[in-house]
Design an enzyme around this catalytic site. Structure first.
Site, short mmCIF file in Angstrom:
data_model
loop_
_atom_site.label_atom_id
_atom_site.label_comp_id
_atom_site.label_asym_id
_atom_site.label_seq_id
_atom_site.Cartn_x
_atom_site.Cartn_y
_atom_site.Cartn_z
N ASP A 103 39.33 52.88 39.83
CA ASP A 103 39.96 51.69 39.55
C ASP A 103 38.99 50.72 39.62
O ASP A 103 38.02 51.33 40.23
CB ASP A 103 40.78 50.95 40.65
CG ASP A 103 41.78 50.12 40.02
OD1 ASP A 103 41.32 49.40 38.18
OD2 ASP A 103 42.25 48.96 40.87
N LYS A 104 39.53 49.80 38.27
CA LYS A 104 37.90 49.18 38.38
C LYS A 104 37.65 47.88 39.15
O LYS A 104 37.68 48.25 40.45
CB LYS A 104 38.17 48.68 37.01
CG LYS A 104 38.91 47.52 36.25
CD LYS A 104 39.42 47.15 34.82
CE LYS A 104 40.87 47.28 34.99
NZ LYS A 104 40.83 46.93 33.41
#
Length: 256
Positions: A173-174
């Site tokens: 994920d970011k």
């Protein structure tokens, strides 16, 4: 949403987006994904800047945030390791059952006492059953989790260890989940390693005077930029997705 003015909303709880998104009034196709519904406000999100008038449509479990809380009650999706162990367990059960029936039938065919043949078959089934298999699996998974903990990786589900080992490509994920969620602006340099103080001063003024959500990376760089104050602000053009920039007009030229 009925009307809005320079409205920016933080939807990180739903979409994982670190930066706020702009909300506008207007119809959208029914199949528009959650992250693209710019005409809707969601429970569990909060306003960063701007104002709007909206009508409540869904509440509680009917809202998107409520649906997520309902899905959390479900059992986590079965991993490939758990499916493999289940298939192996069914295979052992089938083999054991087939052997027990075959041995019992052979003993009866040779006129052995039925009770003794049944007890012999039952004892054979108990001997074939791998009683320590769950313990062996748990010990191996715990050993893998310990090895990953030494590399600063926390494994919450032991069954996920095998999935990690089977990966070819890991997509994470970011910002804000696996990272700190903070931006930092490093010093700017021009040709022949000359510091770009003018560009830094302009960027700092832009971050200092913006009225929307703040730019913490540039504000933390204030001592480096060190613009000359006071510099009166005359006007501002808010950020929009067409220009992809925010503009601030000041009344004094910044020296190099």
């Amino acid at each position: 949403m009925l009307d809005s003015k320079d409205l920016f909303v933080d939807e990180a709880t739903l979409t994982g987006e670190t930066y706020p998104v702009e909300k506008t009034v207007g119809p959208l196709p029914v199949e528009t994904p959650l992250s693209g519904r710019t005409n809707s406000l969601f429970m569990g999100t909060h306003v960063i800047s701007g104002s709007a008038t909206a009508a409540v449509v869904f509440t509680g479990k009917d809202a998107e945030f409520g649906k997520i809380s309902e899905r959390l009650k479900l059992r986590p999706q079965e991993t490939e390791f758990e499916r493999g162990v289940a298939r192996f367990g069914y295979f052992l059960m089938e083999v054991t059952l087939a052997l027990v029936i075959a041995i019992f039938a052979i003993n009866v065919y040779f006129h052995r006492p039925v009770l003794e043949a049944f007890l012999f078959s039952l004892a054979l089934a108990v001997g074939l059953t791998p009683q320590l298999l769950p313990a062996i699996i748990s010990i191996n998974l715990a050993h893998g989790a310990k090895a990953m903990a030494r590399n600063k990786v926390i494994v919450k589900r032991l069954a996920a260890i095998e999935n990690f080992g089977s990966m070819d490509v890991l997509c994470s994920d970011k910002t804000g989940t696996l990272t700190e969620g903070r931006c930092a602006c490093m010093p700017l340099w021009m040709w022949k390693a000359v510091p770009a103080r003018r560009s830094f001063s302009h960027a700092y003024l832009n971050a200092f005077y913006e009225s929307g959500f703040t730019n913490p990376s540039m504000k933390r760089s204030g001592p480096i930029a060190s613009p000359i104050f006071p510099v009166p602000k005359l006007n501002e053009v808010p950020y929009d997705f067409n220009r992809k920039r925010l503009s601030v007009l000041v009344s004094k030229e910044i020296p190099v």
